[in-house]
Design an enzyme around this catalytic site. Structure first.
Site, PDB file in Angstrom:
ATOM      1  N   ASP A   1     -60.512  -9.815  89.565  1.00  0.00           N
ATOM      2  CA  ASP A   1     -59.822  -8.679  88.950  1.00  0.00           C
ATOM      3  C   ASP A   1     -58.394  -8.522  89.494  1.00  0.00           C
ATOM      4  OD1 ASP A   1     -59.715  -6.483  87.260  1.00  0.00           O
ATOM      5  OD2 ASP A   1     -61.604  -5.632  87.972  1.00  0.00           O
TER       6      ASP A   1
ATOM      7  N   ASP B   1     -59.990  -2.641  79.406  1.00  0.00           N
ATOM      8  CA  ASP B   1     -61.459  -2.650  79.340  1.00  0.00           C
ATOM      9  C   ASP B   1     -62.002  -2.185  77.988  1.00  0.00           C
ATOM     10  OD1 ASP B   1     -61.087  -3.273  81.933  1.00  0.00           O
ATOM     11  OD2 ASP B   1     -62.327  -1.670  82.750  1.00  0.00           O
TER      12      ASP B   1
ATOM     13  N   TRP C   1     -56.280  -8.445  82.495  1.00  0.00           N
ATOM     14  CA  TRP C   1     -56.233  -7.625  81.280  1.00  0.00           C
ATOM     15  C   TRP C   1     -55.139  -8.079  80.313  1.00  0.00           C
ATOM     16  CZ3 TRP C   1     -54.865  -4.431  85.840  1.00  0.00           C
ATOM     17  CH2 TRP C   1     -55.966  -4.248  86.664  1.00  0.00           C
ATOM     18  N   GLY C   2     -54.749  -9.356  80.403  1.00  0.00           N
ATOM     19  CA  GLY C   2     -53.714  -9.868  79.510  1.00  0.00           C
ATOM     20  C   GLY C   2     -52.322  -9.369  79.857  1.00  0.00           C
TER      21      GLY C   2
HETATM   22  C1  GLA Z   1     -61.746  -3.398  85.983  1.00  0.00           C
HETATM   23  C2  GLA Z   1     -62.281  -4.510  85.095  1.00  0.00           C
HETATM   24  C3  GLA Z   1     -63.666  -4.133  84.611  1.00  0.00           C
HETATM   25  C4  GLA Z   1     -64.586  -3.914  85.811  1.00  0.00           C
HETATM   26  C5  GLA Z   1     -64.005  -2.855  86.742  1.00  0.00           C
HETATM   27  C6  GLA Z   1     -64.761  -2.789  88.060  1.00  0.00           C
HETATM   28  O1  GLA Z   1     -61.532  -2.220  85.273  1.00  0.00           O
HETATM   29  O2  GLA Z   1     -61.419  -4.741  84.016  1.00  0.00           O
HETATM   30  O3  GLA Z   1     -64.183  -5.123  83.749  1.00  0.00           O
HETATM   31  O4  GLA Z   1     -64.737  -5.143  86.494  1.00  0.00           O
HETATM   32  O5  GLA Z   1     -62.646  -3.150  87.053  1.00  0.00           O
HETATM   33  O6  GLA Z   1     -64.229  -1.859  88.943  1.00  0.00           O
END
Ligand code: GLA
Length: 389
Positions: free
Chosen positions: A148, A203, A182-183
């Protein structure tokens, strides 16, 4: 001469490192991840074991799902040597124990970390501990890492993700590397040499459309953001529009079917995010549909693209092996849609000759493509056909 031999050995060994990883995701990865349903508070050892059991007993494993992935909140700190410490309240027997259990079921095991100082859930991230963490994953036989991008101030995505990729290579255990920024860095433009898949958006929310908390989007909004990204995906490297919400409480059955179908058309990773131990018959039928999974897993590895759009009604095409194709009619309205299908007139790419037609959700042959017919697409639902010669 000796120098030359040493240099050749170095090149060969780095290629060999890479080779182990190259073929791990020739089709989009399929599995389950804890986040969408259990988030931080409810994930623990029992949940993960239950999901592994349910993946087998529900028929999901037979349908092709293989990864059981723990998302955030399994880690609490670092010991004096920098080794990551597992949350012993949630995971009293440690990570290797779970990994062994999951492998004993014939499944694969995935874990989560973050390129920054802390994860999005505030747990320790891997920044400055990439080597140690990669070695821990290898020791625990981790087959999949989602990495992440929270708390990465001052970091550069290509550099941070490449650093972790190299440590994973060096640790030597074959692992799918899932990039999750997230792109934000137009990830699709650089990520295919670094990871096997990369998130393209913020997300997913457990809803049809709109936003939740400002950083979560309904799946329809996410779908629209995939337009134009199709050229970046292919065997071994996939756009990831986020994990499925099928089976969670926010979508009705037809909405869930449309969501699943479009993820199949997108050649998206099929990482489910529901409670596998508590699925209705309808949800199980959606997630295990062989015809749809075959569209997603088609060896050609082409991501589908939009070929027609009249606002709330769209047609998508996914090229398949042997010149076959999937054509999907998506009705985004809250009312049924009637549409007259003239196959030759809907802008299908590489459309030549006459095709036999199969309605995939009904698993039924219909008229061939020479025939025009009226189609009813139910409200917030899809009808998807496979065209084959
Ligand atoms: C981010 C990611 C999610 C998830 C959360 C966990 O928001 O994009 O997919 O993994 O963190 O905290």
């Amino acid at each position: 001469m000796i120098k030359k031999i040493l240099f050749a050995c170095l090149i060969l060994s780095s290629n060999l490192y890479g080779q182990k990883f190259q073929d791990l995701a020739l089709t989009p990865p399929m599995g389950w991840n804890s986040w969408n349903h259990f988030e931080c508070d409810d994930v623990n050892e029992k949940v993960i074991m239950d999901m592994a059991d349910a993946m087998v007993s529900s028929g999901m494993k037979d349908a092709g799902y293989e990864y059981i992935n723990i998302d955030d909140c399994w880690q609490v700190g670092r010991d004096a040597k920098g080794k990551i410490i597992v949350d012993s309240i949630k995971f009293p027997n440690g990570i290797k124990h779970l990994s062994d259990y999951i492998h004993s079921k014939g499944l694969k095991f995935g874990l989560y970390s973050d390129a920054g100082t802390h994860t999005c859930g505030g747990r320790p991230g891997s920044k400055n501990y990439e080597k140690q963490d990669a070695e821990s994953y290898a020791e625990w036989a981790v087959d999949y890492l989602k990495y992440d991008w929270c708390n990465t101030e001052g970091q550069e995505p290509i550099e941070s993700y490449t650093l972790m990729r190299d440590e994973l290579y060096k640790a030597g255990y074959p692992i799918v590397f899932s990039i999750c920024d997230w792109g934000a860095s137009e990830t699709w433009k650089w990520a295919s040499d670094v990871g096997h898949l990369w998130r393209t958006t913020l997300d997913i929310a457990d809803r049809w459309d709109g936003t939740r908390w400002g950083n979560q989007l309904g799946w329809v909004n996410i779908l629209e953001l995939q337009v134009g990204l199709e050229k970046y995906a292919g065997p071994g490297h996939w756009n990831d529009p986020d994990m499925l919400e099928v089976g969670n409480k926010g979508l009705s059955i037809n909405e869930a079917r449309a969501h699943f179908t479009m993820w199949c058309v997108l050649a998206a990773p099929l990482i489910t995010g529901n409670d596998l131990s508590n699925m209705s018959k309808e949800i199980k039928e959606i997630l295990t549909n062989k015809e749809l999974i075959a569209i997603n897993q088609d060896a050609l590895g082409k991501q589908g693209f939009k070929i027609y759009d009249e606002g709330n009604f769209e047609i998508w095409q996914k090229p398949l092996s042997n010149g076959d194709m999937a054509i999907c009619f998506l009705n985004l309205e809250s009312e049924d849609k009637d549409f007259t299908v003239h196959w030759g007139k809907i802008n299908i790419k590489d459309y030549t000759g006459t095709y036999k037609v199969q309605n995939l959700w009904k698993n039924k042959k219909t008229k061939d493509t020479n025939e025009t017919f009226s189609l009813k697409i139910p409200a917030r639902d899809v009808v998807i056909f496979k065209l084959h010669q």
